[in-house]
Design a protein around this motif. Structure first.
Motif, PDB file in Angstrom:
ATOM      1  N   ALA A 295       0.848  -1.068  -0.029  1.00 32.60           N
ATOM      2  CA  ALA A 295       0.135   0.065   0.330  1.00 32.60           C
ATOM      3  C   ALA A 295       0.841   1.159  -0.282  1.00 32.60           C
ATOM      4  CB  ALA A 295      -0.746   0.188   0.735  1.00 32.60           C
ATOM      5  N   ALA A 296       1.858   0.939   0.777  1.00 37.45           N
ATOM      6  CA  ALA A 296       2.999   1.845   0.944  1.00 37.45           C
ATOM      7  C   ALA A 296       3.715   2.428  -0.822  1.00 37.45           C
ATOM      8  CB  ALA A 296       4.002   2.100   2.275  1.00 37.45           C
ATOM      9  N   ARG A 297       4.180   1.294  -1.114  1.00 34.91           N
ATOM     10  CA  ARG A 297       4.618   1.516  -2.385  1.00 34.91           C
ATOM     11  C   ARG A 297       4.003   2.181  -3.179  1.00 34.91           C
ATOM     12  NH1 ARG A 297       4.777  -1.085  -6.959  1.00 34.91           N
ATOM     13  NH2 ARG A 297       2.881  -2.314  -6.897  1.00 34.91           N
ATOM     14  N   LEU A 298       1.970   1.903  -3.877  1.00 31.27           N
ATOM     15  CA  LEU A 298       1.467   2.195  -4.712  1.00 31.27           C
ATOM     16  C   LEU A 298       0.613   4.183  -4.188  1.00 31.27           C
ATOM     17  CD1 LEU A 298      -1.353  -0.449  -4.287  1.00 31.27           C
ATOM     18  CD2 LEU A 298       0.553  -0.080  -6.347  1.00 31.27           C
ATOM     19  N   PHE A 299       0.858   4.395  -2.652  1.00 35.08           N
ATOM     20  CA  PHE A 299       0.724   5.924  -2.492  1.00 35.08           C
ATOM     21  C   PHE A 299       1.951   6.567  -2.899  1.00 35.08           C
ATOM     22  CE2 PHE A 299      -2.228   4.310   1.059  1.00 35.08           C
ATOM     23  CZ  PHE A 299      -3.833   5.050  -0.078  1.00 35.08           C
ATOM     24  N   SER A 300       3.038   5.600  -3.006  1.00 32.39           N
ATOM     25  CA  SER A 300       4.014   6.488  -3.125  1.00 32.39           C
ATOM     26  C   SER A 300       4.413   6.885  -4.812  1.00 32.39           C
ATOM     27  CB  SER A 300       5.147   5.782  -2.513  1.00 32.39           C
ATOM     28  OG  SER A 300       5.942   5.221  -3.794  1.00 32.39           O
ATOM     29  N   ILE A 301       3.588   5.718  -5.528  1.00 35.02           N
ATOM     30  CA  ILE A 301       3.809   5.882  -7.192  1.00 35.02           C
ATOM     31  C   ILE A 301       2.921   7.413  -7.129  1.00 35.02           C
ATOM     32  CG2 ILE A 301       2.200   5.514  -9.020  1.00 35.02           C
ATOM     33  CD1 ILE A 301       3.846   2.414  -7.776  1.00 35.02           C
ATOM     34  N   LEU A 302       1.481   6.648  -6.326  1.00 41.34           N
ATOM     35  CA  LEU A 302       0.703   8.709  -6.714  1.00 41.34           C
ATOM     36  C   LEU A 302       0.725   9.700  -6.286  1.00 41.34           C
ATOM     37  CD1 LEU A 302      -2.836   6.501  -5.252  1.00 41.34           C
ATOM     38  CD2 LEU A 302      -1.946   7.069  -7.919  1.00 41.34           C
ATOM     39  N   SER A 303       2.204  10.132  -5.267  1.00 37.87           N
ATOM     40  CA  SER A 303       2.556  10.945  -4.919  1.00 37.87           C
ATOM     41  C   SER A 303       3.540  12.048  -5.599  1.00 37.87           C
ATOM     42  CB  SER A 303       3.928  10.635  -3.871  1.00 37.87           C
ATOM     43  OG  SER A 303       5.119  10.209  -3.873  1.00 37.87           O
TER      44      SER A 303
END
Length: 105
Positions: free
Chosen positions: A9-17
């Motif tokens: 989840a953190a990796r996916l949020f980092s992509i969206l950041s």
């Protein structure tokens, strides 16, 4: 959630950041677009559009459909719409709160 799921989840949020990726996703919310159309819609350079589309494609946020010599990109993960709705509502509420705090209508 397991630690592995939290990390994903953190990796996916980092992509969206990345703001450029959000611009691309926002442009794709209405309809599928080609790279040329995305360049026009976002005013980003072709290299940046291609690079960020690659990241979004790898993360399966977008999908690519071939049409002859062109590729058309679209939102592949419908949860993107939900995430954007949640964040837009939050931003609107925050703007309203700040406006009320400073007496601006």
């Amino acid at each position: 959630m397991s630690d592995a799921q939290i990390n994903e989840a953190a990796r996916l949020f980092s992509i969206l950041s990345e703001p450029s990726r959000l611009k691309l996703l926002r442009a794709l919310m209405d309809r599928p677009l080609t790279v040329t159309e995305l360049i026009e819609a976002t005013e980003m350079k072709q290299g940046n559009v291609s690079k960020h589309l690659g990241v979004l494609l790898t993360a399966r946020f977008v999908a690519r459909e071939r049409e002859g010599n062109f590729a058309r990109y679209c939102i592949a993960d419908k949860n993107v719409y939900k995430l954007c709705d949640v964040m837009c509502c939050r931003m609107e509420e925050e703007a309203r709160r700040v406006a009320e705090e400073f007496g601006v209508s």
